[in-house]
Design an enzyme around this catalytic site. Structure first.
Site, PDB file in Angstrom:
ATOM      1  N   CYS A  72      64.761 -23.653   1.647  1.00 43.24           N
ATOM      2  CA  CYS A  72      63.802 -24.583   1.040  1.00 43.24           C
ATOM      3  C   CYS A  72      64.391 -25.980   0.793  1.00 43.24           C
ATOM      4  O   CYS A  72      63.779 -26.987   1.156  1.00 43.24           O
ATOM      5  CB  CYS A  72      63.258 -23.998  -0.253  1.00 43.24           C
TER       6      CYS A  72
ATOM      7  N   GLN B  42      67.055 -26.999  -8.754  1.00 41.98           N
ATOM      8  CA  GLN B  42      66.121 -26.078  -8.098  1.00 41.98           C
ATOM      9  C   GLN B  42      65.318 -25.265  -9.116  1.00 41.98           C
ATOM     10  O   GLN B  42      65.860 -24.743 -10.088  1.00 41.98           O
ATOM     11  CB  GLN B  42      66.894 -25.165  -7.138  1.00 41.98           C
TER      12      GLN B  42
ATOM     13  N   HIS C 188      61.748 -28.208  -5.887  1.00 43.23           N
ATOM     14  CA  HIS C 188      63.185 -28.464  -5.872  1.00 43.23           C
ATOM     15  C   HIS C 188      63.377 -29.981  -5.801  1.00 43.23           C
ATOM     16  O   HIS C 188      62.757 -30.664  -4.984  1.00 43.23           O
ATOM     17  CB  HIS C 188      63.849 -27.802  -4.667  1.00 43.23           C
TER      18      HIS C 188
ATOM     19  N   ARG D 292      70.411 -24.388 -10.530  1.00 44.71           N
ATOM     20  CA  ARG D 292      69.106 -23.862 -10.954  1.00 44.71           C
ATOM     21  C   ARG D 292      68.757 -24.507 -12.290  1.00 44.71           C
ATOM     22  O   ARG D 292      69.586 -24.529 -13.213  1.00 44.71           O
ATOM     23  CB  ARG D 292      69.198 -22.347 -11.124  1.00 44.71           C
TER      24      ARG D 292
HETATM   25  P1  NAP Z   1      59.002 -12.466  -4.528  1.00 49.81           P
HETATM   26  O1  NAP Z   1      58.063 -13.348  -5.277  1.00 49.81           O
HETATM   27  O2  NAP Z   1      60.045 -11.768  -5.313  1.00 49.81           O
HETATM   28  O3  NAP Z   1      58.114 -11.396  -3.702  1.00 49.81           O
HETATM   29  C1  NAP Z   1      58.667 -10.493  -2.761  1.00 49.81           C
HETATM   30  C2  NAP Z   1      57.997  -9.136  -2.861  1.00 49.81           C
HETATM   31  O4  NAP Z   1      58.300  -8.516  -4.105  1.00 49.81           O
HETATM   32  C3  NAP Z   1      56.481  -9.116  -2.845  1.00 49.81           C
HETATM   33  O5  NAP Z   1      55.984  -9.281  -1.544  1.00 49.81           O
HETATM   34  C4  NAP Z   1      56.180  -7.732  -3.386  1.00 49.81           C
HETATM   35  O6  NAP Z   1      56.324  -6.772  -2.329  1.00 49.81           O
HETATM   36  C5  NAP Z   1      57.317  -7.495  -4.371  1.00 49.81           C
HETATM   37  N1  NAP Z   1      56.917  -7.581  -5.779  1.00 49.81           N
HETATM   38  C6  NAP Z   1      57.418  -6.782  -6.737  1.00 49.81           C
HETATM   39  N2  NAP Z   1      56.933  -7.101  -7.934  1.00 49.81           N
HETATM   40  C7  NAP Z   1      56.082  -8.127  -7.756  1.00 49.81           C
HETATM   41  C8  NAP Z   1      55.265  -8.897  -8.625  1.00 49.81           C
HETATM   42  N3  NAP Z   1      55.225  -8.661  -9.945  1.00 49.81           N
HETATM   43  N4  NAP Z   1      54.514  -9.888  -8.110  1.00 49.81           N
HETATM   44  C9  NAP Z   1      54.548 -10.143  -6.786  1.00 49.81           C
HETATM   45  N5  NAP Z   1      55.303  -9.443  -5.925  1.00 49.81           N
HETATM   46  C10 NAP Z   1      56.070  -8.438  -6.386  1.00 49.81           C
HETATM   47  O7  NAP Z   1      59.788 -13.279  -3.403  1.00 49.81           O
HETATM   48  P2  NAP Z   1      59.538 -14.768  -2.868  1.00 49.81           P
HETATM   49  O8  NAP Z   1      60.067 -15.758  -3.831  1.00 49.81           O
HETATM   50  O9  NAP Z   1      58.139 -14.900  -2.415  1.00 49.81           O
HETATM   51  O10 NAP Z   1      60.539 -14.813  -1.621  1.00 49.81           O
HETATM   52  C11 NAP Z   1      60.274 -14.121  -0.417  1.00 49.81           C
HETATM   53  C12 NAP Z   1      61.240 -14.595   0.662  1.00 49.81           C
HETATM   54  O11 NAP Z   1      61.061 -15.995   0.876  1.00 49.81           O
HETATM   55  C13 NAP Z   1      62.733 -14.425   0.309  1.00 49.81           C
HETATM   56  O12 NAP Z   1      63.443 -14.091   1.473  1.00 49.81           O
HETATM   57  C14 NAP Z   1      63.147 -15.791  -0.182  1.00 49.81           C
HETATM   58  O13 NAP Z   1      64.515 -16.040  -0.006  1.00 49.81           O
HETATM   59  C15 NAP Z   1      62.314 -16.668   0.753  1.00 49.81           C
HETATM   60  N6  NAP Z   1      62.050 -18.006   0.202  1.00 49.81           N
HETATM   61  C16 NAP Z   1      61.588 -18.123  -1.061  1.00 49.81           C
HETATM   62  C17 NAP Z   1      61.336 -19.390  -1.556  1.00 49.81           C
HETATM   63  C18 NAP Z   1      60.817 -19.570  -2.962  1.00 49.81           C
HETATM   64  O14 NAP Z   1      60.702 -20.718  -3.380  1.00 49.81           O
HETATM   65  N7  NAP Z   1      60.514 -18.524  -3.701  1.00 49.81           N
HETATM   66  C19 NAP Z   1      61.529 -20.520  -0.766  1.00 49.81           C
HETATM   67  C20 NAP Z   1      61.994 -20.358   0.546  1.00 49.81           C
HETATM   68  C21 NAP Z   1      62.237 -19.086   1.029  1.00 49.81           C
HETATM   69  P3  NAP Z   1      55.476  -5.430  -2.190  1.00 49.81           P
HETATM   70  O15 NAP Z   1      54.030  -5.778  -1.974  1.00 49.81           O
HETATM   71  O16 NAP Z   1      56.067  -4.779  -0.980  1.00 49.81           O
HETATM   72  O17 NAP Z   1      55.703  -4.678  -3.475  1.00 49.81           O
END
Ligand code: NAP
Length: 371
Positions: free
Chosen positions: A135, A162, A270, A263
């Site tokens: 990001c 961030q 960010h 962070r």
């Molecule tokens: P996240 O919010 O933690 O969500 C990932 C998965 O966690 C969801 O698809 C869901 O999968 C599960 N989950 C469990 N409890 C949850 C809840 N209470 N609410 C929503 N989902 C829940 O991860 P993310 O930040 O989107 O990141 C996903 C990927 O993108 C990672 O590889 C990260 O490094 C990358 N990324 C993130 C960002 C960012 O700003 N966050 C930026 C660039 C890249 P299930 O449906 O299978 O349970």
């Protein structure tokens, strides 16, 4: 119509991505299928799913039926599932937000305003893996796109600020809980110093909720993101130069990009404080014109107090596709050194938007081949 399997749509990046599909009516261009590691068999609550059942994101047979899989589920999922899919003979397109596959030779890191031509070449050459960049890296490159195009940069140092949502849904929710406790504690005293002492004791209390953030983030900051990597850097810091140069197609002649990643307690966006060494002295008006005209999303903010406070903060930029850049000025070291500050939404241009756009690029390419 092409079948597109979405994995990770419940998470932070996935939810923002589905919101963008709604805004741009992208759903009309493909047949979506919704996968989850925890909700298989339930009815998908998204309007676009029209009540369809959620599929099991670990079922290789179901996943293999898709023409395109788009995962925003995270690196562990990619590590586990991607090799199994390819081993099972699946030859579809894999689009991913996680870093797992980014630096593999056969992967293209996607940021089409900058490397759109390379994405199309990779598609023509039979490329199947299209991975969103880190990001902060994507936001940095979009912010200084004009200076990169003019080949004016000798090196860049980026000090990042961030947001908590960069750590995922659970990380951000825990920060909000911390803020709540900090606010309640602060309200128990009536002078600023006694409020600070109460809050400090609360942050150091063993019962303060830190199971996800590891240490308190509310009313504090954490100058460490991701795992230790090499030469004293964290992996997050290493990505800037490694991924940045892969996107710029400069791995043979890399542009030095380095700094510290921190962070902070903002929820979304960010921010980055930049020190840029130019290849030659340059006047600010020339730099401003280059920055302003580089792409459709960059927003140049004049280096003035009111404009900066109004438009160069996470509060102002969150939820928009703007890449705000301002505070541009020469540094004391000379006219070939500039300082600048940039803020971008890491869930939009830092994650979901390049994936959304590459999905559409792949769909257009496949449809034009079928005609
Ligand atoms: P996240 O919010 O933690 O969500 C990932 C998965 O966690 C969801 O698809 C869901 O999968 C599960 N989950 C469990 N409890 C949850 C809840 N209470 N609410 C929503 N989902 C829940 O991860 P993310 O930040 O989107 O990141 C996903 C990927 O993108 C990672 O590889 C990260 O490094 C990358 N990324 C993130 C960002 C960012 O700003 N966050 C930026 C660039 C890249 P299930 O449906 O299978 O349970």
């Amino acid at each position: 119509m092409l079948k597109v399997g979405l994995i990770g749509w419940r998470g932070m990046v996935g939810s923002v991505l589905c919101g963008r599909f709604d805004e741009e009516n992208d759903w009309a261009g493909f047949q979506p299928f919704f996968f989850s590691t925890s909700k298989a068999g339930e009815s998908c609550p998204l309007a676009a799913a029209r009540g369809a059942s959620i599929l099991d994101a670990k079922n290789i047979n179901e996943l293999s039926k898709m023409d395109i899989l788009l995962s925003t589920q995270g690196g562990s999922y990619t590590e586990e599932i991607y090799p199994k899919l390819r081993a099972a003979g699946w030859t579809g397109y894999w689009i991913d937000a996680a870093s797992t596959l980014r630096m593999k030779e056969e992967s293209t890191i996607v940021l089409d305003p900058i490397n759109g031509a390379a994405i199309k070449e990779a598609l023509k050459a039979g490329g199947r893996d299209f991975i969103g960049g880190n990001c902060t890296v994507s936001l940095l490159l979009l912010a200084i796109h004009g200076l990169l195009k003019a080949d004016l940069i000798e090196w860049v140092s980026s000090m990042t600020y961030q947001a908590a949502s960069g750590g995922g849904a659970a990380f951000m929710s825990e920060l909000l809980k911390q803020y709540q406790l900090v606010g309640e504690k602060g309200a128990q005293a009536d002078t600023a110093l006694s409020q600070e002492i109460l809050v400090r004791d609360e942050l150091r209390s063993p019962s303060f909720p830190c199971s996800v953030t590891k240490v308190p983030l509310a009313a504090s900051l954490i100058p460490w993101i991701d795992v230790p990597w090499q030469d004293g850097r964290t992996k997050e810091e290493w990505k800037a130069m490694a991924e940045g140069n892969k996107i710029l197609d400069r791995t043979a002649n890399p542009l030095p990009i380095d700094g510290l990643c921190v962070r902070v307690g903002s929820l979304r966006c960010h921010s980055q404080g930049l020190t840029i060494k130019l290849r030659r002295p340059a006047e600010l008006n020339e730099l401003e014109e280059l920055i302003k005209n580089a792409n459709s999303w960059v927003r140049y903010i004049p280096n003035e107090a009111e404009a900066t406070r109004a438009a160069l903060t996470p509060a102002a930029v969150s939820g928009t596709l703007d890449i705000a850049i301002g505070r541009l000025h020469h540094l004391a070291m000379g006219k070939d050194y500039i300082g600048a500050f940039t803020v971008g939404d890491q869930l939009l241009w830092g994650a979901a938007e390049p994936l959304r756009r590459v999905l559409n690029i792949i769909i257009s390419q496949l449809e034009s081949e079928q005609c």
